[in-house]
Scaffold this motif. Sequence first.
Motif, PDB file in Angstrom:
ATOM      1  N   SER A 147       0.858  -1.185   0.000  1.00 55.24           N
ATOM      2  CA  SER A 147       0.000   0.000   0.000  1.00 55.24           C
ATOM      3  C   SER A 147       0.894   1.235   0.000  1.00 55.24           C
ATOM      4  CB  SER A 147      -0.890   0.022   1.256  1.00 55.24           C
ATOM      5  OG  SER A 147      -0.081   0.165   2.411  1.00 55.24           O
ATOM      6  N   CYS A 148       0.302   2.386  -0.324  1.00 54.44           N
ATOM      7  CA  CYS A 148       1.061   3.627  -0.180  1.00 54.44           C
ATOM      8  C   CYS A 148       1.267   3.927   1.305  1.00 54.44           C
ATOM      9  CB  CYS A 148       0.352   4.777  -0.887  1.00 54.44           C
ATOM     10  SG  CYS A 148       1.305   6.295  -0.883  1.00 54.44           S
ATOM     11  N   TRP A 149       0.345   3.447   2.130  1.00 58.61           N
ATOM     12  CA  TRP A 149       0.526   3.598   3.577  1.00 58.61           C
ATOM     13  C   TRP A 149       1.868   2.995   3.983  1.00 58.61           C
ATOM     14  CZ3 TRP A 149      -2.952   5.823   7.169  1.00 58.61           C
ATOM     15  CH2 TRP A 149      -2.486   5.767   8.485  1.00 58.61           C
ATOM     16  N   THR A 178      -0.039   5.536  -4.773  1.00 54.29           N
ATOM     17  CA  THR A 178      -0.838   4.322  -4.574  1.00 54.29           C
ATOM     18  C   THR A 178      -1.303   3.760  -5.911  1.00 54.29           C
ATOM     19  OG1 THR A 178      -2.771   3.414  -3.428  1.00 54.29           O
ATOM     20  CG2 THR A 178      -3.034   5.604  -4.351  1.00 54.29           C
ATOM     21  N   ASN A 217       4.775   5.044   2.795  1.00 53.23           N
ATOM     22  CA  ASN A 217       5.011   6.231   3.620  1.00 53.23           C
ATOM     23  C   ASN A 217       5.572   5.881   4.996  1.00 53.23           C
ATOM     24  OD1 ASN A 217       4.286   8.024   1.632  1.00 53.23           O
ATOM     25  ND2 ASN A 217       2.159   8.195   2.298  1.00 53.23           N
ATOM     26  N   SER A 258      -0.686  10.373  -4.459  1.00 57.05           N
ATOM     27  CA  SER A 258      -1.749   9.354  -4.533  1.00 57.05           C
ATOM     28  C   SER A 258      -3.015   9.835  -5.246  1.00 57.05           C
ATOM     29  CB  SER A 258      -2.123   8.885  -3.129  1.00 57.05           C
ATOM     30  OG  SER A 258      -1.080   8.124  -2.572  1.00 57.05           O
ATOM     31  N   HIS A 259      -3.392  11.105  -5.035  1.00 60.36           N
ATOM     32  CA  HIS A 259      -4.627  11.602  -5.661  1.00 60.36           C
ATOM     33  C   HIS A 259      -4.369  12.235  -7.025  1.00 60.36           C
ATOM     34  CE1 HIS A 259      -7.885  10.902  -2.835  1.00 60.36           C
ATOM     35  NE2 HIS A 259      -7.094  11.235  -1.846  1.00 60.36           N
ATOM     36  N   HIS A 290      -1.429  13.677   4.491  1.00 63.62           N
ATOM     37  CA  HIS A 290      -2.194  12.452   4.763  1.00 63.62           C
ATOM     38  C   HIS A 290      -1.730  11.752   6.051  1.00 63.62           C
ATOM     39  CE1 HIS A 290      -3.533   8.244   3.904  1.00 63.62           C
ATOM     40  NE2 HIS A 290      -4.572   8.901   3.404  1.00 63.62           N
ATOM     41  N   SER A 341      -1.007   8.822   6.683  1.00 66.11           N
ATOM     42  CA  SER A 341       0.111   7.878   6.537  1.00 66.11           C
ATOM     43  C   SER A 341       1.454   8.598   6.575  1.00 66.11           C
ATOM     44  CB  SER A 341      -0.024   7.085   5.239  1.00 66.11           C
ATOM     45  OG  SER A 341      -0.128   7.950   4.118  1.00 66.11           O
ATOM     46  N   GLY A 371      -1.755  -1.582  -3.287  1.00 61.90           N
ATOM     47  CA  GLY A 371      -0.356  -1.512  -3.685  1.00 61.90           C
ATOM     48  C   GLY A 371       0.057  -0.060  -3.800  1.00 61.90           C
ATOM     49  N   ASP A 379       1.750  16.250   0.320  1.00 62.59           N
ATOM     50  CA  ASP A 379       0.826  15.605  -0.614  1.00 62.59           C
ATOM     51  C   ASP A 379       0.900  16.400  -1.915  1.00 62.59           C
ATOM     52  OD1 ASP A 379      -0.086  14.118   1.584  1.00 62.59           O
ATOM     53  OD2 ASP A 379      -2.192  14.662   1.318  1.00 62.59           O
ATOM     54  N   ASP A 412       3.860  12.836  -2.059  1.00 60.26           N
ATOM     55  CA  ASP A 412       2.906  11.724  -2.119  1.00 60.26           C
ATOM     56  C   ASP A 412       1.824  12.124  -3.117  1.00 60.26           C
ATOM     57  OD1 ASP A 412       0.748  10.025  -1.814  1.00 60.26           O
ATOM     58  OD2 ASP A 412       0.861   9.950   0.371  1.00 60.26           O
ATOM     59  N   LYS A 431      -6.010   3.929  -6.240  1.00 57.67           N
ATOM     60  CA  LYS A 431      -6.953   4.994  -6.616  1.00 57.67           C
ATOM     61  C   LYS A 431      -7.148   4.962  -8.138  1.00 57.67           C
ATOM     62  CE  LYS A 431      -6.709   7.693  -2.445  1.00 57.67           C
ATOM     63  NZ  LYS A 431      -5.589   7.802  -1.497  1.00 57.67           N
TER      64      LYS A 431
END
Length: 395
Positions: A109-111, A238, A114, A209-210, A135, A137, A248, A178, A207, A241
């Motif tokens: 995960s991106c969690w 991530t 991070n 992710s979005h 975020h 994380s 992942g 982010d 990060d 999304k």
Amino acid sequence: MNQNLEKIVQQTLAEIQSAGLYKEHRVLESRQGTNVRVNGKEVLNFCANNYLGLSGREELVEYAKNALDKYGYGLSSVRFICGTQTVHKELEKKIAEFLHKDDAIIFTSCWDANEAVFATLLTDADAVISDELNHASIVDGIRLCKAERHVFKHRDLADLEEKLKFTQEKRLRCVVSDGVFSMDGHIAPLKEICDLAEKYNAYVVVDDSHATGFMGETGRGAVEACGVIDRVDLITTTFGKALGGANGGCIAGQKDIIDLFHQRARTTLFTNTVPPVIAATTMFVLDFIEAHPELRAQIWDNTNYFRAKMIVAGFTVPQDVHPIVPVMIGDGKVASDIAREMLAQGIYVIGFSYPVVPMGKARIRVQISAAHTHEQIDQLVATFASLGKKYSLIS
Ligand SMILES: *Cc1c(COP(=O)(O)O)cnc(C)c1O
């Protein structure tokens, strides 16, 4: 059950309930998509991170079935024992290229990415400087490292500069943001962050992710949209999304740094490998989005269409560009009442209120997908408009 524990858990749950913060799961009885079944009813989904509409898409499902046949289901191992297949190496190469970096390491995960990205590189001789709205994380990842922690005000470059000056004596300075902030759809001022980092000899972690998969000219993310893809040192993101929505994540960067993560990062050394079906299908997705630039065009077209219509209808929608569109309501209870009524009328959206967002800034967060049609967005706007009148938000 231990009586002490039982009492404390019940008290805590009661507090969550009475604060109106108790989260009920709304159960989907279908695949993810623009149309989902909830409580036996078809509704339009406007709250997934399914930016390119790939999550339930048939091509991915078919590809994944073949990948299962080829690679099997699981590895029963961490990466460095017997949990690395060709497909993991191939994905690392491919996502690195996609993000314009030498190399990448994948995590479940991106969690997990991070959690690895700070503790592996920073010691108590170092400092980390983080946007206050980063975020959870990132917040937790920073907690796991021994570096001195500094938080700068949200997107506030003067405050960031202050913190960079203050930490000049440290061995290393890491600035982290982010790319896109999930509650507002704000985009970080990444160019200015990179300029400041360069001036004060800090390295930059973003990060994205979005944003990975759809922001920027070729979908590389906010790092591309801001023109800094070749300036940021490390990108975390991530696959859960826009890139198919399973799970992942990864860290991408220079080869020797990535090598150090393979040697030292606890969330790769002591946890199981990414299931090969996900690694394989994520590679398929990277090719798929390369071959389908119209999906990127469509998400921006849909987002602009929705934002413009809501403003014409009289709603308060902050002047941003991202498909995360917060429709400002103000009162937390009104926001959750409207979200509930919208669901009854066939529109699935979620209200966010304090403490997730500041007091008095409750909102319904809409997320637009490339897979929505203009007709579906019209239906969303019409539902907002009728409830907006009912609750005297618009006239
Ligand atoms: C969603 C999100 C994550 C978590 O990603 P997972 O792969 O689901 O762990 C991390 N960082 C940001 C900014 C996110 O939006």
